[in-house]
Design a protein around this motif. Structure first.
Motif, PDB file in Angstrom:
ATOM      1  N   UNK A 120       0.823  -1.216   0.000  1.00  0.00           N
ATOM      2  CA  UNK A 120       0.000   0.000   0.000  1.00  0.00           C
ATOM      3  C   UNK A 120       0.853   1.259   0.000  1.00  0.00           C
ATOM      4  N   UNK A 121       2.097   1.119   0.482  1.00  0.00           N
ATOM      5  CA  UNK A 121       2.956   2.301   0.553  1.00  0.00           C
ATOM      6  C   UNK A 121       3.764   2.528  -0.720  1.00  0.00           C
ATOM      7  N   UNK A 122       3.547   1.686  -1.735  1.00  0.00           N
ATOM      8  CA  UNK A 122       4.348   1.835  -2.963  1.00  0.00           C
ATOM      9  C   UNK A 122       3.775   2.944  -3.841  1.00  0.00           C
ATOM     10  N   UNK A 123       4.687   3.696  -4.416  1.00  0.00           N
ATOM     11  CA  UNK A 123       4.263   4.815  -5.260  1.00  0.00           C
ATOM     12  C   UNK A 123       3.878   4.313  -6.654  1.00  0.00           C
ATOM     13  N   UNK A 124       2.966   5.043  -7.275  1.00  0.00           N
ATOM     14  CA  UNK A 124       2.532   4.645  -8.616  1.00  0.00           C
ATOM     15  C   UNK A 124       3.697   4.657  -9.605  1.00  0.00           C
ATOM     16  N   UNK A 125       4.613   5.589  -9.476  1.00  0.00           N
ATOM     17  CA  UNK A 125       5.752   5.628 -10.397  1.00  0.00           C
ATOM     18  C   UNK A 125       6.540   4.316 -10.322  1.00  0.00           C
ATOM     19  N   UNK A 126       6.689   3.760  -9.122  1.00  0.00           N
ATOM     20  CA  UNK A 126       7.424   2.501  -8.973  1.00  0.00           C
ATOM     21  C   UNK A 126       6.590   1.315  -9.461  1.00  0.00           C
ATOM     22  N   UNK A 127       5.278   1.373  -9.227  1.00  0.00           N
ATOM     23  CA  UNK A 127       4.415   0.304  -9.740  1.00  0.00           C
ATOM     24  C   UNK A 127       4.503   0.251 -11.266  1.00  0.00           C
ATOM     25  N   UNK A 128       4.427   1.422 -11.875  1.00  0.00           N
ATOM     26  CA  UNK A 128       4.481   1.473 -13.346  1.00  0.00           C
ATOM     27  C   UNK A 128       5.800   0.919 -13.864  1.00  0.00           C
ATOM     28  N   UNK A 129       6.886   1.361 -13.270  1.00  0.00           N
ATOM     29  CA  UNK A 129       8.203   0.991 -13.794  1.00  0.00           C
ATOM     30  C   UNK A 129       8.623  -0.431 -13.386  1.00  0.00           C
ATOM     31  N   UNK A 130       8.404  -0.783 -12.109  1.00  0.00           N
ATOM     32  CA  UNK A 130       8.913  -2.069 -11.602  1.00  0.00           C
ATOM     33  C   UNK A 130       7.975  -3.232 -11.922  1.00  0.00           C
ATOM     34  N   UNK A 131       6.673  -3.010 -11.694  1.00  0.00           N
ATOM     35  CA  UNK A 131       5.715  -4.117 -11.818  1.00  0.00           C
ATOM     36  C   UNK A 131       5.161  -4.248 -13.229  1.00  0.00           C
ATOM     37  N   UNK A 132       4.979  -3.121 -13.907  1.00  0.00           N
ATOM     38  CA  UNK A 132       4.343  -3.159 -15.226  1.00  0.00           C
ATOM     39  C   UNK A 132       5.320  -2.871 -16.365  1.00  0.00           C
ATOM     40  N   UNK A 133       6.572  -2.568 -16.016  1.00  0.00           N
ATOM     41  CA  UNK A 133       7.635  -2.309 -16.999  1.00  0.00           C
ATOM     42  C   UNK A 133       7.273  -1.190 -17.977  1.00  0.00           C
ATOM     43  N   UNK A 134       6.496  -0.243 -17.489  1.00  0.00           N
ATOM     44  CA  UNK A 134       6.170   0.937 -18.302  1.00  0.00           C
ATOM     45  C   UNK A 134       7.197   2.017 -17.948  1.00  0.00           C
ATOM     46  N   UNK A 135       8.385   1.865 -18.515  1.00  0.00           N
ATOM     47  CA  UNK A 135       9.511   2.690 -18.098  1.00  0.00           C
ATOM     48  C   UNK A 135       9.593   4.032 -18.833  1.00  0.00           C
ATOM     49  N   UNK A 136       8.587   4.313 -19.669  1.00  0.00           N
ATOM     50  CA  UNK A 136       8.538   5.652 -20.272  1.00  0.00           C
ATOM     51  C   UNK A 136       8.353   6.717 -19.212  1.00  0.00           C
ATOM     52  N   UNK A 137       7.659   6.392 -18.135  1.00  0.00           N
ATOM     53  CA  UNK A 137       7.526   7.318 -17.001  1.00  0.00           C
ATOM     54  C   UNK A 137       8.870   7.382 -16.295  1.00  0.00           C
ATOM     55  N   UNK A 138       9.416   8.579 -16.184  1.00  0.00           N
ATOM     56  CA  UNK A 138      10.735   8.748 -15.572  1.00  0.00           C
ATOM     57  C   UNK A 138      10.592   9.217 -14.119  1.00  0.00           C
ATOM     58  N   UNK A 139      11.634   8.938 -13.349  1.00  0.00           N
ATOM     59  CA  UNK A 139      11.679   9.397 -11.962  1.00  0.00           C
ATOM     60  C   UNK A 139      12.952  10.195 -11.794  1.00  0.00           C
ATOM     61  N   UNK A 140      12.821  11.382 -11.239  1.00  0.00           N
ATOM     62  CA  UNK A 140      14.003  12.219 -11.029  1.00  0.00           C
ATOM     63  C   UNK A 140      14.034  12.726  -9.591  1.00  0.00           C
ATOM     64  N   UNK A 141      13.221  13.749  -9.284  1.00  0.00           N
ATOM     65  CA  UNK A 141      13.311  14.355  -7.947  1.00  0.00           C
ATOM     66  C   UNK A 141      12.655  13.502  -6.866  1.00  0.00           C
ATOM     67  N   UNK A 142      11.617  12.765  -7.223  1.00  0.00           N
ATOM     68  CA  UNK A 142      10.838  11.908  -6.305  1.00  0.00           C
ATOM     69  C   UNK A 142      10.068  12.687  -5.240  1.00  0.00           C
TER      70      UNK A 142
END
Ligand code: FES
Ligand code: FES
Length: 161
Positions: A23-45
């Protein structure tokens, strides 16, 4: 110990998903880690740069600040869902034609934000574009190519009418 894993049910790029996530996981990490939708970038967080921008029910949000439960039952659109198959969205096409990028790290977030603007105002003024992009930082371009892209989107719409 309490099990805080949550089954997130929502739509991502038009497809229904049901994935177990902390429940504490961020959507940016769900997209990139779980769904491999790595077009979404993470920078400042911390919600300052806009690199991680996605649409939540059509409105731009920073996915680094969006928790799993906040997306339940809602529609998330990432940069991978902006184009129609092989056909680029007019915002993407304009960014390409006007050279609105250099390293490209901010570009997905810029396109997501501008797509939301384009949907409600396909011929924005420079001031409206600046206002819309106030949450997106580019470290490379100086923004002129990006604003030319905005103008090109508007011009192409006007020519169609
Ligand atoms: S990574 Fe989310 S706003 Fe910067
Ligand atoms: S093109 Fe490099 S950060 Fe924007």
């Amino acid at each position: 110990m309490i099990n805080t894993t949550y089954v997130l049910k929502c739509a991502i790029n038009g497809k229904a998903v049901a994935i177990p996530v902390p429940a504490s996981k961020r959507m940016s990490d769900i997209l990139r880690d779980d769904l491999l939708l790595t077009g979404t970038k993470v920078s400042c967080e911390i919600g300052r740069c806009g690199a991680c921008m996605v649409l939540l029910d059509g409105k731009p949000v920073n996915s680094c600040l969006l928790m799993a439960y906040q997306a339940a039952g809602r529609e998330v659109t990432t940069i991978e869902g902006i184009s129609a198959g092989e056909d680029l969205h007019p915002v993407q096409q304009a960014m390409l034609e006007e050279g609105g990028l250099q390293c490209g790290y901010c570009t997905a977030g810029m396109v997501v934000t501008l797509t939301a603007l384009w949907e409600i105002n396909p011929a924005p003024t420079r001031a409206e574009a600046e206002q819309a992009l106030c949450g997106n930082i580019c470290r490379c371009t100086g923004y002129e190519g990006i604003f030319r892209a905005v103008e090109r989107c508007g011009l192409s719409i006007k020519r169609e009418g």
